[in-house]
Design a protein around this motif. Structure first.
Motif, PDB file in Angstrom:
ATOM      1  N   SER A 141     -21.926 -25.196  30.960  1.00 53.76           N
ATOM      2  CA  SER A 141     -21.217 -25.582  29.558  1.00 53.76           C
ATOM      3  C   SER A 141     -20.423 -24.190  30.204  1.00 53.76           C
ATOM      4  O   SER A 141     -20.036 -22.881  30.535  1.00 53.76           O
ATOM      5  CB  SER A 141     -21.791 -25.255  28.471  1.00 53.76           C
ATOM      6  N   SER A 142     -18.966 -24.238  29.478  1.00 53.09           N
ATOM      7  CA  SER A 142     -17.588 -23.241  28.945  1.00 53.09           C
ATOM      8  C   SER A 142     -17.632 -23.068  27.820  1.00 53.09           C
ATOM      9  O   SER A 142     -17.040 -24.530  27.227  1.00 53.09           O
ATOM     10  CB  SER A 142     -16.791 -23.515  30.136  1.00 53.09           C
ATOM     11  N   VAL A 143     -16.690 -22.291  27.230  1.00 57.16           N
ATOM     12  CA  VAL A 143     -15.854 -21.976  26.466  1.00 57.16           C
ATOM     13  C   VAL A 143     -14.834 -21.109  26.523  1.00 57.16           C
ATOM     14  O   VAL A 143     -14.611 -20.490  27.066  1.00 57.16           O
ATOM     15  CB  VAL A 143     -16.886 -20.723  25.432  1.00 57.16           C
ATOM     16  N   SER A 144     -13.733 -21.808  26.272  1.00 60.40           N
ATOM     17  CA  SER A 144     -12.687 -21.265  26.370  1.00 60.40           C
ATOM     18  C   SER A 144     -10.826 -20.824  25.142  1.00 60.40           C
ATOM     19  O   SER A 144     -11.943 -21.685  24.059  1.00 60.40           O
ATOM     20  CB  SER A 144     -11.249 -22.399  26.428  1.00 60.40           C
ATOM     21  N   ARG A 194     -12.423 -23.558  22.194  1.00 60.86           N
ATOM     22  CA  ARG A 194     -12.847 -24.863  22.252  1.00 60.86           C
ATOM     23  C   ARG A 194     -14.576 -24.278  22.669  1.00 60.86           C
ATOM     24  O   ARG A 194     -14.982 -23.553  23.560  1.00 60.86           O
ATOM     25  CB  ARG A 194     -12.795 -25.696  24.102  1.00 60.86           C
ATOM     26  N   LEU A 195     -15.243 -25.085  21.582  1.00 61.67           N
ATOM     27  CA  LEU A 195     -16.805 -24.278  21.675  1.00 61.67           C
ATOM     28  C   LEU A 195     -16.877 -25.516  21.969  1.00 61.67           C
ATOM     29  O   LEU A 195     -17.499 -26.763  21.123  1.00 61.67           O
ATOM     30  CB  LEU A 195     -16.641 -24.226  20.691  1.00 61.67           C
ATOM     31  N   PRO A 196     -17.995 -25.901  23.001  1.00 63.16           N
ATOM     32  CA  PRO A 196     -19.207 -27.061  23.394  1.00 63.16           C
ATOM     33  C   PRO A 196     -19.943 -27.508  23.242  1.00 63.16           C
ATOM     34  O   PRO A 196     -21.180 -27.585  23.599  1.00 63.16           O
ATOM     35  CB  PRO A 196     -18.529 -27.619  24.819  1.00 63.16           C
ATOM     36  N   THR A 197     -20.113 -26.644  21.578  1.00 66.99           N
ATOM     37  CA  THR A 197     -21.544 -26.757  20.863  1.00 66.99           C
ATOM     38  C   THR A 197     -21.274 -28.185  20.087  1.00 66.99           C
ATOM     39  O   THR A 197     -20.731 -27.847  18.592  1.00 66.99           O
ATOM     40  CB  THR A 197     -21.215 -25.334  20.312  1.00 66.99           C
ATOM     41  N   ARG A 198     -22.771 -27.886  19.482  1.00 71.83           N
ATOM     42  CA  ARG A 198     -23.232 -29.469  18.149  1.00 71.83           C
ATOM     43  C   ARG A 198     -23.436 -29.392  16.698  1.00 71.83           C
ATOM     44  O   ARG A 198     -23.824 -29.446  15.790  1.00 71.83           O
ATOM     45  CB  ARG A 198     -23.725 -30.960  18.677  1.00 71.83           C
ATOM     46  N   SER A 245     -11.247 -18.575  30.416  1.00 73.14           N
ATOM     47  CA  SER A 245     -12.768 -19.350  30.265  1.00 73.14           C
ATOM     48  C   SER A 245     -13.563 -18.646  30.320  1.00 73.14           C
ATOM     49  O   SER A 245     -13.667 -18.179  30.838  1.00 73.14           O
ATOM     50  CB  SER A 245     -12.241 -20.719  30.577  1.00 73.14           C
ATOM     51  N   ILE A 246     -14.676 -18.976  29.762  1.00 71.96           N
ATOM     52  CA  ILE A 246     -16.313 -17.677  30.231  1.00 71.96           C
ATOM     53  C   ILE A 246     -17.381 -19.034  30.826  1.00 71.96           C
ATOM     54  O   ILE A 246     -17.242 -19.646  29.373  1.00 71.96           O
ATOM     55  CB  ILE A 246     -16.616 -16.698  28.737  1.00 71.96           C
ATOM     56  N   TRP A 247     -17.573 -19.227  31.554  1.00 68.90           N
ATOM     57  CA  TRP A 247     -19.177 -20.029  31.892  1.00 68.90           C
ATOM     58  C   TRP A 247     -19.799 -19.860  31.600  1.00 68.90           C
ATOM     59  O   TRP A 247     -20.583 -18.502  31.926  1.00 68.90           O
ATOM     60  CB  TRP A 247     -18.236 -21.058  33.060  1.00 68.90           C
TER      61      TRP A 247
END
Length: 309
Positions: free
Chosen positions: A231-234, A177-181, A245-247
């Motif tokens: 933000s965080s990537v899991s 999961r990568l919260p980027t557009r 996860s890494i925040w």
């Protein structure tokens, strides 16, 4: 007396532990060599008799990633850096990842290390860097400070380079999961040439899905931030039983994801580097999200790793 061949390649080793979490911070580069939870390695680290491979766990400052031809202008001057990735004719990952850092403070669950970056050819601004690494029941936390101790405005960027893994789960099977557009488009030298939205493309991981066969050494932006501005990537196993996860806090607006395909031997595509960055590649030339430190001012940023599904 320790003989030269017994000294760890990464210098002094400082172990911190608490609540089943244990990390080892090293003198060379002041970075993270290992991190495990309940005996399971969460970070794909390296041995004491091994030169740090693939920038594993390193602190990247005063710039992350690559600078085209190692050449940039700031103010009225043009500067030339050493080409530390000569095959691509670029300067990569800053100036502090191979130098010896000093121990400043130490306790059972935390260690603070520091380094004074002297003015030099290509980067004539002195900086004072401090990193406090700690572990507790929530996981690993890193707090960084960088102070301009010179008399002129200094350009600056920051990142770190941990490789995450779930033992027994292949990179292809990891659910990301990568919260980027958006994604930075690059040329053959991995230097930016544009930015494009990820929506509707194979690079959209805003909803969790397998990495699959994707080969990534890519920078992602337009971060979808949490309520606190960070933000965080899991990464998780297909069955959701394990994860990590890494925040990163609000100072970091970019994420670099590297699936390790360019590494050699047993490390090739074994783990995933997930790097919070304050700016995209080549920011010294583009000016995109480039930080500038006034004399006497300090930049602060924090990030961490949380094991668990």
């Amino acid at each position: 007396m320790e003989s030269p061949d017994q000294r760890p390649f990464s210098g002094a080793q400082w172990t911190i532990s608490a609540a089943g979490h244990e990390a080892v911070i090293v003198e060379v580069g002041g970075g993270l060599r290992t991190y495990r939870h309940d005996g399971v390695d969460v970070v794909d680290g390296y041995r004491t008799d091994e030169v740090c491979p693939g920038c594993t766990g390193q602190v990247l400052a005063p710039w992350p990633n690559r600078i085209r031809d190692g050449r940039y202008s700031f103010g009225e001057r043009t500067h030339q850096l050493a080409l530390t990735e000569p095959e691509r004719h670029v300067a990569i990952h800053g100036l502090v990842n191979w130098v010896p850092w000093q121990l400043l403070e130490q306790s059972a669950d935390a260690v603070t290390v520091g380094y004074h970056l002297p003015p030099q050819l290509g980067y004539p601004w002195p900086l004072r860097l401090r990193s406090r690494w700690s572990v507790d029941a929530d996981g690993l936390r890193a707090e960084h400070e960088v102070t301009n101790i010179g008399g002129e405005l200094a350009p600056f960027g920051f990142s770190v380079h941990p490789y995450l893994q779930l033992p027994g789960v292949a990179v292809d099977d990891l659910v990301l999961r990568l919260p980027t557009r958006s994604r930075v488009l690059v040329d053959g030298r991995l230097l930016p040439v544009g930015v494009t939205p990820v929506a509707g493309t194979e690079y959209d991981w805003t909803s969790p899905r397998r990495i699959g066969a994707a080969v990534l050494d890519s920078c992602f932006g337009d971060v979808i931030r949490d309520a606190d501005g960070g933000s965080s990537v899991s990464l998780s196993a297909p069955d959701g039983a394990t994860g990590v996860s890494i925040w990163a806090d609000a100072e970091f607006g970019w994420w670099q994801v590297f699936t390790g395909d360019a590494l050699t031997g047993e490390r090739q595509r074994r783990s995933v580097a997930v790097e919070p960055m304050t700016c995209p590649p080549d920011a010294f030339r583009s000016g995109k999200d480039l930080l500038t430190l006034k004399p006497g001012t300090t930049w602060r940023g924090a990030w961490g790793i949380r094991p668990g599904a």
